[in-house]
Design a protein around this motif. Structure first.
Motif, PDB file in Angstrom:
ATOM      1  N   ALA A 151       0.819  -1.210   0.000  1.00 58.10           N
ATOM      2  CA  ALA A 151       0.000   0.000   0.000  1.00 58.10           C
ATOM      3  C   ALA A 151       0.851   1.257   0.000  1.00 58.10           C
ATOM      4  N   HIS A 152       2.030   1.195   0.628  1.00 52.61           N
ATOM      5  CA  HIS A 152       2.921   2.348   0.733  1.00 52.61           C
ATOM      6  C   HIS A 152       4.359   1.878   0.567  1.00 52.61           C
ATOM      7  N   ALA A 153       5.192   2.749  -0.009  1.00 51.76           N
ATOM      8  CA  ALA A 153       6.621   2.461  -0.152  1.00 51.76           C
ATOM      9  C   ALA A 153       7.384   3.741   0.128  1.00 51.76           C
ATOM     10  N   VAL A 154       8.298   3.696   1.105  1.00 51.69           N
ATOM     11  CA  VAL A 154       9.023   4.887   1.521  1.00 51.69           C
ATOM     12  C   VAL A 154      10.514   4.594   1.539  1.00 51.69           C
ATOM     13  N   GLU A 155      11.298   5.663   1.571  1.00 56.93           N
ATOM     14  CA  GLU A 155      12.737   5.491   1.676  1.00 56.93           C
ATOM     15  C   GLU A 155      13.104   4.914   3.039  1.00 56.93           C
ATOM     16  N   THR A 156      14.208   4.218   3.081  1.00 60.42           N
ATOM     17  CA  THR A 156      14.678   3.637   4.334  1.00 60.42           C
ATOM     18  C   THR A 156      14.847   4.720   5.388  1.00 60.42           C
ATOM     19  N   GLY A 157      14.232   4.518   6.535  1.00 57.28           N
ATOM     20  CA  GLY A 157      14.345   5.468   7.642  1.00 57.28           C
ATOM     21  C   GLY A 157      13.323   6.580   7.635  1.00 57.28           C
ATOM     22  N   ALA A 158      12.509   6.689   6.593  1.00 59.13           N
ATOM     23  CA  ALA A 158      11.523   7.767   6.522  1.00 59.13           C
ATOM     24  C   ALA A 158      10.396   7.538   7.530  1.00 59.13           C
ATOM     25  N   ARG A 159       9.870   8.639   8.042  1.00 57.13           N
ATOM     26  CA  ARG A 159       8.783   8.543   9.010  1.00 57.13           C
ATOM     27  C   ARG A 159       7.521   8.049   8.318  1.00 57.13           C
ATOM     28  N   LEU A 160       6.805   7.136   8.976  1.00 55.56           N
ATOM     29  CA  LEU A 160       5.581   6.573   8.401  1.00 55.56           C
ATOM     30  C   LEU A 160       4.392   7.469   8.713  1.00 55.56           C
ATOM     31  N   PRO A 161       3.347   7.429   7.873  1.00 54.73           N
ATOM     32  CA  PRO A 161       2.137   8.203   8.162  1.00 54.73           C
ATOM     33  C   PRO A 161       1.508   7.828   9.504  1.00 54.73           C
ATOM     34  N   ALA A 162       1.620   6.552   9.868  1.00 50.99           N
ATOM     35  CA  ALA A 162       1.073   6.070  11.139  1.00 50.99           C
ATOM     36  C   ALA A 162       1.869   4.849  11.573  1.00 50.99           C
ATOM     37  N   ARG A 163       1.913   4.609  12.866  1.00 46.49           N
ATOM     38  CA  ARG A 163       2.607   3.423  13.355  1.00 46.49           C
ATOM     39  C   ARG A 163       1.847   2.163  12.943  1.00 46.49           C
ATOM     40  N   VAL A 164       2.600   1.072  12.866  1.00 43.14           N
ATOM     41  CA  VAL A 164       2.050  -0.186  12.356  1.00 43.14           C
ATOM     42  C   VAL A 164       1.858  -1.196  13.489  1.00 43.14           C
ATOM     43  N   ASP A 165       1.046  -2.224  13.213  1.00 41.10           N
ATOM     44  CA  ASP A 165       0.804  -3.272  14.203  1.00 41.10           C
ATOM     45  C   ASP A 165       2.005  -4.201  14.367  1.00 41.10           C
ATOM     46  N   ALA A 166       2.792  -4.356  13.304  1.00 42.92           N
ATOM     47  CA  ALA A 166       3.935  -5.272  13.365  1.00 42.92           C
ATOM     48  C   ALA A 166       4.979  -4.852  12.349  1.00 42.92           C
ATOM     49  N   VAL A 167       6.213  -5.326  12.571  1.00 46.02           N
ATOM     50  CA  VAL A 167       7.323  -5.069  11.654  1.00 46.02           C
ATOM     51  C   VAL A 167       7.964  -6.396  11.284  1.00 46.02           C
ATOM     52  N   VAL A 168       8.240  -6.571  10.007  1.00 46.20           N
ATOM     53  CA  VAL A 168       9.041  -7.690   9.521  1.00 46.20           C
ATOM     54  C   VAL A 168      10.465  -7.170   9.340  1.00 46.20           C
ATOM     55  N   GLU A 169      11.360  -7.620  10.204  1.00 50.65           N
ATOM     56  CA  GLU A 169      12.725  -7.093  10.266  1.00 50.65           C
ATOM     57  C   GLU A 169      13.723  -8.172   9.873  1.00 50.65           C
ATOM     58  N   SER A 170      14.392  -7.974   8.748  1.00 52.85           N
ATOM     59  CA  SER A 170      15.425  -8.907   8.299  1.00 52.85           C
ATOM     60  C   SER A 170      16.730  -8.195   7.986  1.00 52.85           C
ATOM     61  N   VAL A 171      16.769  -6.872   8.171  1.00 50.99           N
ATOM     62  CA  VAL A 171      17.931  -6.078   7.761  1.00 50.99           C
ATOM     63  C   VAL A 171      18.916  -5.903   8.910  1.00 50.99           C
ATOM     64  N   GLY A 172      18.404  -5.596  10.107  1.00 54.32           N
ATOM     65  CA  GLY A 172      19.277  -5.468  11.261  1.00 54.32           C
ATOM     66  C   GLY A 172      19.746  -4.057  11.518  1.00 54.32           C
ATOM     67  N   GLN A 173      21.045  -3.874  11.568  1.00 57.44           N
ATOM     68  CA  GLN A 173      21.647  -2.627  12.034  1.00 57.44           C
ATOM     69  C   GLN A 173      21.113  -1.394  11.314  1.00 57.44           C
ATOM     70  N   ALA A 174      20.948  -1.478  10.016  1.00 60.23           N
ATOM     71  CA  ALA A 174      20.564  -0.302   9.240  1.00 60.23           C
ATOM     72  C   ALA A 174      19.128   0.144   9.490  1.00 60.23           C
ATOM     73  N   SER A 195      22.488  -6.527   7.360  1.00 58.82           N
ATOM     74  CA  SER A 195      23.385  -5.375   7.449  1.00 58.82           C
ATOM     75  C   SER A 195      24.235  -5.405   8.716  1.00 58.82           C
ATOM     76  N   GLY A 196      24.164  -6.512   9.454  1.00 58.88           N
ATOM     77  CA  GLY A 196      24.917  -6.643  10.692  1.00 58.88           C
ATOM     78  C   GLY A 196      24.000  -6.585  11.901  1.00 58.88           C
ATOM     79  N   ASP A 197      24.554  -6.948  13.060  1.00 54.47           N
ATOM     80  CA  ASP A 197      23.762  -6.964  14.284  1.00 54.47           C
ATOM     81  C   ASP A 197      23.309  -5.550  14.622  1.00 54.47           C
ATOM     82  N   ALA A 198      22.211  -5.481  15.382  1.00 56.20           N
ATOM     83  CA  ALA A 198      21.609  -4.180  15.673  1.00 56.20           C
ATOM     84  C   ALA A 198      22.526  -3.328  16.548  1.00 56.20           C
ATOM     85  N   PRO A 199      22.435  -1.987  16.412  1.00 63.54           N
ATOM     86  CA  PRO A 199      23.112  -1.084  17.340  1.00 63.54           C
ATOM     87  C   PRO A 199      22.387  -1.127  18.690  1.00 63.54           C
TER      88      PRO A 199
END
Length: 319
Positions: free
Chosen positions: A200-223, A245-249
């Motif tokens: 439904a939406h596609a944004v640049e990495t790190g961009a603020r979302l219009p609204a918070r989401v119920d869940a996140v699918v996270e496979s990137v890590g540090q970035a 992208s490596g372990d999380a900060p």
């Protein structure tokens, strides 16, 4: 038989550890079956193995690969569940959970031996190529969305890193299930591709979302970790399946406990999850997104494309 295998480890240049050549055929063993591989697919797990993650020197050479579809000894068309030892079938009750290509040779070969209980019937609606894309990336995405995050139609999910295997799977499966999917990517082309797949939406990495989401699918890590923590609703879930992208900060623990955010790790899924995923695809018409196909003899080209992050969807290997 022809196979692609880790002949050594090379932490900084993983493709230097790859060899493609003849390996012994699997030996017969009780409660195991040797499958004639018709299609396999690549995953970041293969690159991590070449870097030496999860493999000791005494385990080398090790045939790579966790995904496959092919033909069982009785002629049945099957899909291989790549998690071995999770419930003891054919490997003993004390066998620790492992993936193909860790303790046992993997699927990037003309033949692969697996516990017979790890074979599921391939739905006739799916080709070998399509079915071979499902047991790792799509199974992981399915479990993240519907088992771990327990998302329902109308809820929202953020998928970090559009274009990767799990991320693309999460977009396709989430959209088909009626979720509002938002994706991130530095690449405009990958954002557009995700929108065409149902996001439904596609944004640049790190961009603020219009609204918070119920869940996140996270496979990137540090970035993307900090962005994931800030993008999920209070009481929401971050499902983590990798860290390309490596372990999380810093873990953002203050925000996690104050917002009561659940963080759940996922590695593939159960045999039952895979059966449900196969039925889901067969009945709905949903099909995995395939980036490209390469013959087994040229698997290096596919792994190089995966390492560069140039793919959108799955890279399939055909023996």
């Amino acid at each position: 038989m022809l196979a692609a295998y880790a002949a050594r480890v090379s932490p900084d240049t993983p493709l230097d550890a790859l060899e493609v050549g003849e390996r012994p055929e699997p030996e017969e063993r009780e409660h195991w079956s040797t499958v004639e591989v018709r299609a396999a697919s690549l995953n970041h797990h293969d690159l991590w193995s070449l870097r030496g993650v999860g493999l000791r020197s005494e385990q080398l050479p090790m045939i790579l690969g966790t995904d496959a579809a092919g033909v069982a000894p009785d002629g049945t068309e099957v899909v291989v569940h790549g998690v071995v030892g999770a419930d003891g079938h054919g490997v003993g009750p004390r066998e620790p959970r492992t993936l193909l290509s860790e303790r046992y040779p993997g699927t990037l070969a003309q033949l692969v031996s697996v516990p017979t209980a790890n074979l599921l019937p391939k739905p006739p609606e799916l080709t070998y190529t399509e079915a071979a894309c499902l047991p790792t990336a799509y199974l992981t995405a399915y479990r993240m969305l519907f088992s771990v995050a327990a998302l329902r139609p109308g809820q929202s999910v953020l998928v970090q890193g559009a274009g990767g295997g799990v991320a693309t799977a999460a977009v396709v499966l989430g959209a088909a299930a009626g979720l509002e999917v938002t994706v991130t990517s530095r690449s405009g082309a990958k954002r557009e591709r995700a929108l065409s797949l149902g996001a439904a939406h596609a944004v640049e990495t790190g961009a603020r979302l219009p609204a918070r989401v119920d869940a996140v699918v996270e496979s990137v890590g540090q970035a993307t970790w900090a962005h994931s923590v800030r993008s999920v609703k209070p009481g929401g879930t971050i499902a983590v399946c990798g860290a390309t992208s490596g372990d999380a900060p810093p873990a953002e623990l203050t925000r996690i406990f104050f917002q009561e955010i659940a963080v759940r790790g996922v590695t593939m899924g159960t045999r039952e999850d895979l059966a449900a995923l196969l039925a889901f695809c067969a009945r709905t018409g949903v099909r995995p997104v395939i980036d490209s196909e390469v013959p087994l003899a040229r698997v290096r080209d596919g792994l190089a494309r995966l390492e560069a992050g140039a793919q959108t969807g799955k890279i399939v290997v055909v023996p």
